[in-house]
Design a protein around this motif. Sequence first.
Motif, PDB file in Angstrom:
ATOM      1  N   ALA A 112     -25.020 -10.409   8.596  1.00 40.35           N
ATOM      2  CA  ALA A 112     -25.102  -9.691   7.555  1.00 40.35           C
ATOM      3  C   ALA A 112     -25.830 -10.481   6.091  1.00 40.35           C
ATOM      4  O   ALA A 112     -26.476  -9.153   5.859  1.00 40.35           O
ATOM      5  CB  ALA A 112     -23.376  -9.464   6.601  1.00 40.35           C
ATOM      6  N   ALA A 113     -25.547 -11.345   5.802  1.00 40.51           N
ATOM      7  CA  ALA A 113     -26.579 -11.850   5.162  1.00 40.51           C
ATOM      8  C   ALA A 113     -28.076 -12.178   5.907  1.00 40.51           C
ATOM      9  O   ALA A 113     -29.090 -12.859   4.552  1.00 40.51           O
ATOM     10  CB  ALA A 113     -26.328 -13.706   4.785  1.00 40.51           C
ATOM     11  N   VAL A 114     -28.367 -11.441   6.631  1.00 45.00           N
ATOM     12  CA  VAL A 114     -29.797 -12.098   7.210  1.00 45.00           C
ATOM     13  C   VAL A 114     -30.438 -10.541   7.660  1.00 45.00           C
ATOM     14  O   VAL A 114     -31.472 -10.503   7.564  1.00 45.00           O
ATOM     15  CB  VAL A 114     -30.291 -13.105   8.169  1.00 45.00           C
ATOM     16  N   ALA A 115     -29.778  -9.770   8.183  1.00 53.70           N
ATOM     17  CA  ALA A 115     -30.061  -8.312   8.402  1.00 53.70           C
ATOM     18  C   ALA A 115     -29.105  -7.171   7.678  1.00 53.70           C
ATOM     19  O   ALA A 115     -28.124  -7.325   7.182  1.00 53.70           O
ATOM     20  CB  ALA A 115     -30.344  -8.502   9.656  1.00 53.70           C
ATOM     21  N   ASP A 116     -29.818  -5.744   7.472  1.00 53.91           N
ATOM     22  CA  ASP A 116     -29.487  -5.019   6.857  1.00 53.91           C
ATOM     23  C   ASP A 116     -28.990  -4.284   8.494  1.00 53.91           C
ATOM     24  O   ASP A 116     -29.912  -3.792   9.525  1.00 53.91           O
ATOM     25  CB  ASP A 116     -29.688  -4.349   6.729  1.00 53.91           C
ATOM     26  N   ILE A 117     -27.602  -4.103   8.879  1.00 56.71           N
ATOM     27  CA  ILE A 117     -27.378  -4.108  10.357  1.00 56.71           C
ATOM     28  C   ILE A 117     -26.486  -3.038  11.161  1.00 56.71           C
ATOM     29  O   ILE A 117     -25.159  -2.215   9.298  1.00 56.71           O
ATOM     30  CB  ILE A 117     -26.390  -5.070  10.849  1.00 56.71           C
ATOM     31  N   GLY A 118     -26.758  -1.931  11.741  1.00 58.16           N
ATOM     32  CA  GLY A 118     -26.380  -0.650  11.829  1.00 58.16           C
ATOM     33  C   GLY A 118     -26.008  -0.571  13.715  1.00 58.16           C
ATOM     34  O   GLY A 118     -26.812  -1.339  14.078  1.00 58.16           O
ATOM     35  N   VAL A 119     -24.996  -0.080  14.082  1.00 57.83           N
ATOM     36  CA  VAL A 119     -24.232  -0.011  14.894  1.00 57.83           C
ATOM     37  C   VAL A 119     -24.597   1.271  15.324  1.00 57.83           C
ATOM     38  O   VAL A 119     -23.467   2.694  14.960  1.00 57.83           O
ATOM     39  CB  VAL A 119     -22.340   0.048  15.275  1.00 57.83           C
ATOM     40  N   ALA A 120     -25.144   1.743  16.397  1.00 61.29           N
ATOM     41  CA  ALA A 120     -25.505   3.399  16.750  1.00 61.29           C
ATOM     42  C   ALA A 120     -23.623   3.979  17.288  1.00 61.29           C
ATOM     43  O   ALA A 120     -23.277   3.011  18.205  1.00 61.29           O
ATOM     44  CB  ALA A 120     -26.178   3.540  18.031  1.00 61.29           C
ATOM     45  N   ASP A 121     -23.998   5.164  17.463  1.00 59.39           N
ATOM     46  CA  ASP A 121     -22.913   6.037  18.101  1.00 59.39           C
ATOM     47  C   ASP A 121     -23.498   6.231  19.476  1.00 59.39           C
ATOM     48  O   ASP A 121     -24.759   7.498  19.022  1.00 59.39           O
ATOM     49  CB  ASP A 121     -22.508   7.153  17.017  1.00 59.39           C
ATOM     50  N   LEU A 122     -23.280   5.781  20.224  1.00 60.35           N
ATOM     51  CA  LEU A 122     -23.723   5.992  21.771  1.00 60.35           C
ATOM     52  C   LEU A 122     -22.824   6.983  22.442  1.00 60.35           C
ATOM     53  O   LEU A 122     -22.844   7.295  23.874  1.00 60.35           O
ATOM     54  CB  LEU A 122     -24.525   5.491  22.400  1.00 60.35           C
ATOM     55  N   THR A 123     -22.297   7.827  22.145  1.00 61.37           N
ATOM     56  CA  THR A 123     -20.476   9.317  22.627  1.00 61.37           C
ATOM     57  C   THR A 123     -21.543  10.414  22.403  1.00 61.37           C
ATOM     58  O   THR A 123     -20.718  10.810  22.917  1.00 61.37           O
ATOM     59  CB  THR A 123     -19.957   9.011  21.865  1.00 61.37           C
ATOM     60  N   GLN A 124     -22.204  10.839  21.876  1.00 65.85           N
ATOM     61  CA  GLN A 124     -22.596  11.998  21.746  1.00 65.85           C
ATOM     62  C   GLN A 124     -23.475  12.882  22.494  1.00 65.85           C
ATOM     63  O   GLN A 124     -24.054  14.221  22.996  1.00 65.85           O
ATOM     64  CB  GLN A 124     -23.140  12.638  20.422  1.00 65.85           C
ATOM     65  N   ASP A 125     -24.244  11.807  23.663  1.00 61.21           N
ATOM     66  CA  ASP A 125     -25.022  12.785  24.516  1.00 61.21           C
ATOM     67  C   ASP A 125     -24.959  12.456  26.115  1.00 61.21           C
ATOM     68  O   ASP A 125     -24.326  11.165  26.330  1.00 61.21           O
ATOM     69  CB  ASP A 125     -26.216  12.386  23.941  1.00 61.21           C
ATOM     70  N   ASP A 126     -25.888  13.053  27.138  1.00 59.14           N
ATOM     71  CA  ASP A 126     -25.906  13.324  28.462  1.00 59.14           C
ATOM     72  C   ASP A 126     -27.223  12.577  28.977  1.00 59.14           C
ATOM     73  O   ASP A 126     -26.968  13.195  30.016  1.00 59.14           O
ATOM     74  CB  ASP A 126     -24.424  14.315  28.607  1.00 59.14           C
ATOM     75  N   SER A 127     -27.653  12.447  27.963  1.00 58.72           N
ATOM     76  CA  SER A 127     -29.191  11.466  28.965  1.00 58.72           C
ATOM     77  C   SER A 127     -29.500  10.529  27.846  1.00 58.72           C
ATOM     78  O   SER A 127     -29.096  10.233  26.757  1.00 58.72           O
ATOM     79  CB  SER A 127     -29.947  12.704  28.177  1.00 58.72           C
ATOM     80  N   VAL A 128     -30.225   9.486  28.560  1.00 62.12           N
ATOM     81  CA  VAL A 128     -30.192   8.495  27.479  1.00 62.12           C
ATOM     82  C   VAL A 128     -31.398   8.426  26.371  1.00 62.12           C
ATOM     83  O   VAL A 128     -31.722   8.342  25.882  1.00 62.12           O
ATOM     84  CB  VAL A 128     -30.977   7.247  28.315  1.00 62.12           C
ATOM     85  N   ALA A 129     -32.639  10.178  26.805  1.00 63.96           N
ATOM     86  CA  ALA A 129     -33.720  10.586  26.187  1.00 63.96           C
ATOM     87  C   ALA A 129     -32.542  11.062  24.914  1.00 63.96           C
ATOM     88  O   ALA A 129     -33.866  10.682  24.055  1.00 63.96           O
ATOM     89  CB  ALA A 129     -34.434  11.396  27.281  1.00 63.96           C
ATOM     90  N   GLY A 130     -31.709  11.869  25.258  1.00 65.52           N
ATOM     91  CA  GLY A 130     -31.295  12.126  23.981  1.00 65.52           C
ATOM     92  C   GLY A 130     -30.607  11.283  22.884  1.00 65.52           C
ATOM     93  O   GLY A 130     -30.495  11.729  21.954  1.00 65.52           O
ATOM     94  N   MET A 131     -29.384  10.242  23.805  1.00 63.66           N
ATOM     95  CA  MET A 131     -29.035   8.895  23.164  1.00 63.66           C
ATOM     96  C   MET A 131     -30.194   8.187  22.063  1.00 63.66           C
ATOM     97  O   MET A 131     -29.994   8.487  20.919  1.00 63.66           O
ATOM     98  CB  MET A 131     -28.467   8.167  23.406  1.00 63.66           C
ATOM     99  N   ALA A 132     -31.383   8.404  22.873  1.00 59.45           N
ATOM    100  CA  ALA A 132     -32.280   7.399  21.838  1.00 59.45           C
ATOM    101  C   ALA A 132     -33.208   8.203  20.717  1.00 59.45           C
ATOM    102  O   ALA A 132     -33.629   8.045  19.942  1.00 59.45           O
ATOM    103  CB  ALA A 132     -33.638   7.450  22.613  1.00 59.45           C
ATOM    104  N   ALA A 133     -33.137   9.845  20.892  1.00 58.44           N
ATOM    105  CA  ALA A 133     -33.916  10.689  19.755  1.00 58.44           C
ATOM    106  C   ALA A 133     -32.521  10.516  19.114  1.00 58.44           C
ATOM    107  O   ALA A 133     -32.898  10.497  17.615  1.00 58.44           O
ATOM    108  CB  ALA A 133     -34.105  11.728  20.712  1.00 58.44           C
ATOM    109  N   ARG A 134     -31.942  11.001  19.072  1.00 60.31           N
ATOM    110  CA  ARG A 134     -30.963  10.899  17.901  1.00 60.31           C
ATOM    111  C   ARG A 134     -30.697   9.307  17.374  1.00 60.31           C
ATOM    112  O   ARG A 134     -30.767   9.823  16.179  1.00 60.31           O
ATOM    113  CB  ARG A 134     -28.982  10.518  18.874  1.00 60.31           C
ATOM    114  N   VAL A 135     -30.664   8.466  18.028  1.00 61.64           N
ATOM    115  CA  VAL A 135     -30.774   7.028  17.150  1.00 61.64           C
ATOM    116  C   VAL A 135     -32.143   7.505  16.519  1.00 61.64           C
ATOM    117  O   VAL A 135     -31.615   6.291  15.479  1.00 61.64           O
ATOM    118  CB  VAL A 135     -30.551   5.686  18.252  1.00 61.64           C
ATOM    119  N   LEU A 136     -32.834   7.234  16.946  1.00 63.32           N
ATOM    120  CA  LEU A 136     -33.993   7.399  16.397  1.00 63.32           C
ATOM    121  C   LEU A 136     -34.416   7.736  14.745  1.00 63.32           C
ATOM    122  O   LEU A 136     -34.987   7.912  14.324  1.00 63.32           O
ATOM    123  CB  LEU A 136     -35.600   7.813  17.250  1.00 63.32           C
TER     124      LEU A 136
END
Length: 236
Positions: free
Chosen positions: A32-56
């Motif tokens: 936490a002292a060296v980066a602003d960190i976020g953990v993505a939620d990868l539970t909502q989509d049934d394709s990696v394309a959808g997961m990536a788009a939601r993350v982006l």
Amino acid sequence: MGYESSGRPPLLLLPGLLCDEELWREQVRDLAAVADIGVADLTQDDSVAGMAARVLAAAPPRFALAGLSMGGYVAFEILRQQPERVSKLALFDTSAAPDSPLRAMQRRAGLRLLDRGRFAGVTQQLLPTLVHARHVDGPVGAQVRAMAQRVGAQAYRRQQTAILQRPDSRPLLAAIDVPTLIAVGEDDQLTPPAAAEEMHRGIAGSVLERIPDCGHLPTLETPQLATELLRRWLAW
């Protein structure tokens, strides 16, 4: 997924199958002292394309990206969709290749069990394929089983569907031109060191780290070492 506005470089962490933010808990705390960190939620989509788009859609304009297992599959998809937004890449215990026929058959068998209303999460019998033998009966094994229950059956269905349909990422490797860390547990049975070595050969200038006495989940099994690897990578 949220970021504080501290001026530190953004770091986005992508969990694996049946994992949540607990997978990265110690890294989030200790970096936490060296980066602003976020953990993505990868539970909502049934394709990696959808997961990536939601993350982006929720991510900062440019960020360092680290993924473990399924998170690595999503990281590759993010690089397909918007590679200019990724400043650094870390791949833990993942593979650029699609499933073998046997692994795909195992995933489909798990989905058929869901169709019959059966979801056991991570069973005691499955744990030895996920973590080193020394962790099966201890707190790490309990963490893994608890995460799976929190993620639950319907998210598991979506995630396995996404994994089964993911594209082959090996053709992408030669185009990756950001500082890249590849790490793998020496005893990983699901994505063994050979998969990490293949990615290392394909990504010019990448650094490969093999973690001794560790299975598929080094951020839980060897958290201090995983954190230190990420700390050094962030400083590249």
